[in-house]
Write a protein that holds these residues in place. Structure first.
Motif: not given
Length: 534
Positions: A373-384
Motif C-alpha cells: 500500500i503506497v500512502i501519499r501525503g503533504a507532510t511527514h506528520q500526515i504520512l506517519e
C-alpha cells in the motif's frame, strides 16, 4: 526507659505512601492519564501534538489521536498511571484498536471507585461486585454478537463496516471509503492467514491522501546497479546476506610492506581474484537477479553487469526478510552448494517511479497474497499518522477474520452491557449491588464522552439512548453525523467483538489491580561510588 523515637525500617532515601494517601495517589495518577486522552475518543475526537526532546530528534513533532502512541510518548512517574499506559500498549499489540477506550473505561471505573471508598465501602467488596458485573457485561456482549462468516457477501460487508468505523476516528476519515477499500482488499488477499508481514506500507511525500493506492506484488525502495537490466521476466532470484568487499585486506591494523609497485599490483590482482571466485560461485546458481542485504562494491557490480544479472544491494534486513517470505526463497550466506539453495521466483521485476523516487516492483510473486500500500501525503506528520491509522484498521480486520463475530458500535454495546449490569444489580442484595451500579455508570460514560467530544448535548443523547434500550431497541446507538440517536444496524456502524471484549476485560482488570493497592514503596536509589581509577 524505652526510646520514643520512631523505628526506621526503610533506608533514609526510600519513600513510602500508606493507606488513604497511597490510594489517593493511585487514583489521581490514573484519572489524570484518562483525562489526558479522553478528548481523542470517538469520531469527533481531537488530536494531540507530541514534541520530542530526545537528542537525536529534538523539536520533532507527531500529530496523533492514537491512544497507544500518545501514552507511549508521555513519560509518567506515577505507578498507577504506568499500569494504564501498559494496558493501552497491550490492547494495541493484541487487537490493534480500542487503545483509547480501554484507558478511558479504566479511568471511569476508578472515578467511581473513589466515590465508593468515600462512602466507606471496602475495596474487596467493590472488586467482588465488579467481577460479577464484568461477567454479566461479557455475557450480554457475547449474546448480542453476530456471526456472518457462513455468508461471504454479508461477512465482506461486516469487514467494510468495521474498517469504516475504525477509520472514522482517524485522520483518514476524509478519504474513508477509499482507504476502507484498500484495507479490506489487502486483508482479503491474505486468504485468512492473517500474516500482516505480506502487506508492506510505503510512505511517499507528495500528492494527497486520496492519491494512495494498492500495488499488487512487492515494492522495494532500492535502485538497480549501473549498466544492469532494468526489467527481467520470469526472474530466478538469489537472496543473500553476505559481505561483497573481500577485495580489501580486512585484518585490523595490518600493514603490507613491498619492495616494488609491481608487488602492489599482484596483491590487488589476488584480492580481485578472490572476489571474482565468489561472484562465479553466485552465478553457478543459474539466476538472473541477485539481492544482497549488504553492500555490493564496484568490482562485483561490474562482474554482475557483464553477466547481464540485475544486482540489488543494501536491501535492509526487514526488506530481506519480507522478500524471502514473498518470493519463496531462502536467505543464504555461502554459495558452495547451488543444488540445495531454494531460489525465489516472480514473473516480472521492473523499475518504477513514484513521485520523484525510483523503486523496484516484483510482480507475480510466489506468495500471491503479498501486496504493497503506497500512502501519499503533504507532510511527514500526515504520512506517519495515516500509516498508524491504516495499521490499526489492518490489525482489526485480521482479528475479525480469525474471530468472525461483530457487535454494534456508537455506544450501543456499552449501553447493552450497562443495562445487563443494572438488571443484575437490582437482583443482588447487599453492598455489592452498589459496586455493580458504579460499574454500569462507568460503561455509560463512554457514549457520554463520545457525544461531549462532538459538541453535542451528552446528557440528553445518553438519556434518550438509555430509554431506547429499555424499550427493547437493542441496536440503538449514537449517530455522530446527525447528533441524534440512530439505528446502528441501518447506519452500518459495526465493531469487532474481539476488540470490545478485550477493552472490557483489560479495563476491569487494570482498575481492580489499582484498587487493591494500599501501600506504595519507592526503593532508595543506588548510591554512585566515586571512581578513583582503580
Amino acid at each position: 526507659m524505652a526510646s520514643l523515637q520512631p523505628v526506621q525500617i526503610l533506608k533514609s532515601s526510600a519513600e513510602e505512601e500508606r493507606a488513604e494517601v497511597a490510594r489517593m495517589s493511585s487514583f489521581v495518577g490514573a484519572i489524570a492519564i484518562g483525562d489526558l486522552i479522553k478528548s481523542t475518543l470517538g469520531p469527533k475526537g481531537m488530536d494531540k501534538i507530541l514534541v520530542s526532546t530526545s537528542p537525536h530528534n529534538a523539536g520533532g513533532i507527531e500529530v496523533t489521536n492514537d491512544g497507544a502512541t500518545i501514552l507511549k510518548s508521555v513519560g509518567v512517574d506515577n505507578p498507577a498511571a504506568k499500569v494504564l499506559v501498559d494496558i493501552s500498549l497491550v490492547q494495541d499489540d493484541e487487537v490493534g484498536d480500542g487503545t483509547t477506550s480501554v484507558t478511558v473505561l479504566a479511568c471511569e471505573l476508578l472515578k467511581e471507585a473513589e466515590r465508593l471508598i468515600a462512602m466507606k465501602l471496602h475495596p474487596q467488596t467493590i472488586i467482588s461486585g465488579w467481577r460479577k458485573a464484568a461477567d454479566a457485561a461479557k455475557q450480554a456482549l457475547t449474546d448480542a454478537a453476530q456471526d456472518h462468516s457462513s455468508d461471504p457477501s454479508k461477512f465482506h460487508q461486516d469487514l467494510v463496516n468495521i474498517c469504516s468505523t475504525t477509520l472514522s476516528s482517524k485522520i483518514l476519515v476524509q478519504h474513508r471509503d477509499h482507504f476502507v477499500n484498500l484495507a479490506v482488499e489487502a486483508v482479503t488477499r491474505l486468504r485468512g492467514s492473517g500474516n500482516l508481514e505480506a502487506i508492506k506500507i510505503i510512505k511517499k511525500l507528495g500528492g494527497n491522501l486520496g492519491d494512495s493506492y494498492l500495488e499488487e506484488g512487492f515494492l522495494l525502495e532500492k535502485s538497480v546497479g549501473v549498466n544492469q537490466p532494468k526489467r527481467i521476466e520470469n526472474a530466478k532470484i538469489l537472496i543473500a546476506n553476505t559481505a561483497m568487499d573481500t577485495d580489501k585486506i580486512k585484518v585490523f591494523g595490518s600493514k603490507v610492506r613491498v619492495d616494488s609497485t609491481a608487488k602492489i599490483a599482484e596483491l590487488e590482482l589476488a584480492e580481485k581474484g578472490k572476489m571474482k571466485d565468489k561472484v562465479d560461485k553466485i552465478l553457478k546458481h543459474d539466476i538472473n537477479c541477485f539481492i544482497n542485504r549488504q553492500l555490493i562494491y564496484n568490482y562485483p557490480e561490474q562482474l554482475f553487469s557483464d553477466a547481464g544479472i540485475m544486482a540489488i544491494e543494501h536491501a535492509d534486513f526487514e526488506g530481506i526478510e519480507r522478500l524471502s517470505l514473498v518470493l519463496g526463497g531462502e536467505i543464504v550466506s555461502t554459495f558452495d552448494d547451488p543444488g540445495n539453495v531454494k531460489l525465489g521466483h516472480c514473473k516480472l521485476i521492473e523499475e518504477v517511479m513514484i513521485g520523484e523516487d525510483k523503486l523496484i516492483r516484483f510482480s507475480g510473486v510466489e506468495l500471491g497474497e503479498a501486496c504493497t500500500i503506497v500512502i501519499r501525503g503533504a507532510t511527514h506528520q500526515i504520512l506517519e499518522e495515516a500509516e498508524r491509522s491504516l495499521h490499526d484498521a489492518l490489525c482489526v480486520l485480521t482479528q475479525t477474520i480469525k474471530e468472525t463475530r461483530t457487535v454494534y458500535g456508537g455506544g450501543c454495546s456499552e449501553m447493552l452491557m450497562a443495562n445487563a449490569v443494572n438488571n443484575l444489580a437490582v437482583k443482588t442484595p447487599g453492598k455489592e449491588a452498589v459496586a455493580m451500579d458504579a460499574f454500569a455508570r462507568a460503561l455509560q460514560q463512554l457514549p457520554t464522552i463520545i457525544a461531549d467530544n462532538a459538541g453535542y448535548d451528552s446528557t440528553e443523547l445518553v438519556a434518550q439512548l438509555r430509554a431506547k434500550h429499555s424499550q427493547g431497541e437493542a441496536t440503538s446507538g449514537l449517530d455522530m453525523a446527525g447528533g441524534a440517536v440512530g439505528d446502528m444496524q441501518a447506519l452500518g456502524v459495526s465493531e469487532s467483538f474481539q476488540v470490545k471484549r478485550q477493552v472490557l476485560i483489560s479495563a476491569a482488570e487494570a482498575a481492580e489491580m489499582i484498587l487493591r493497592v494500599d501501600d506504595i514503596i519507592k526503593a532508595a536509589p543506588r548510591r554512585r561510588v566515586p571512581d578513583h581509577g582503580h
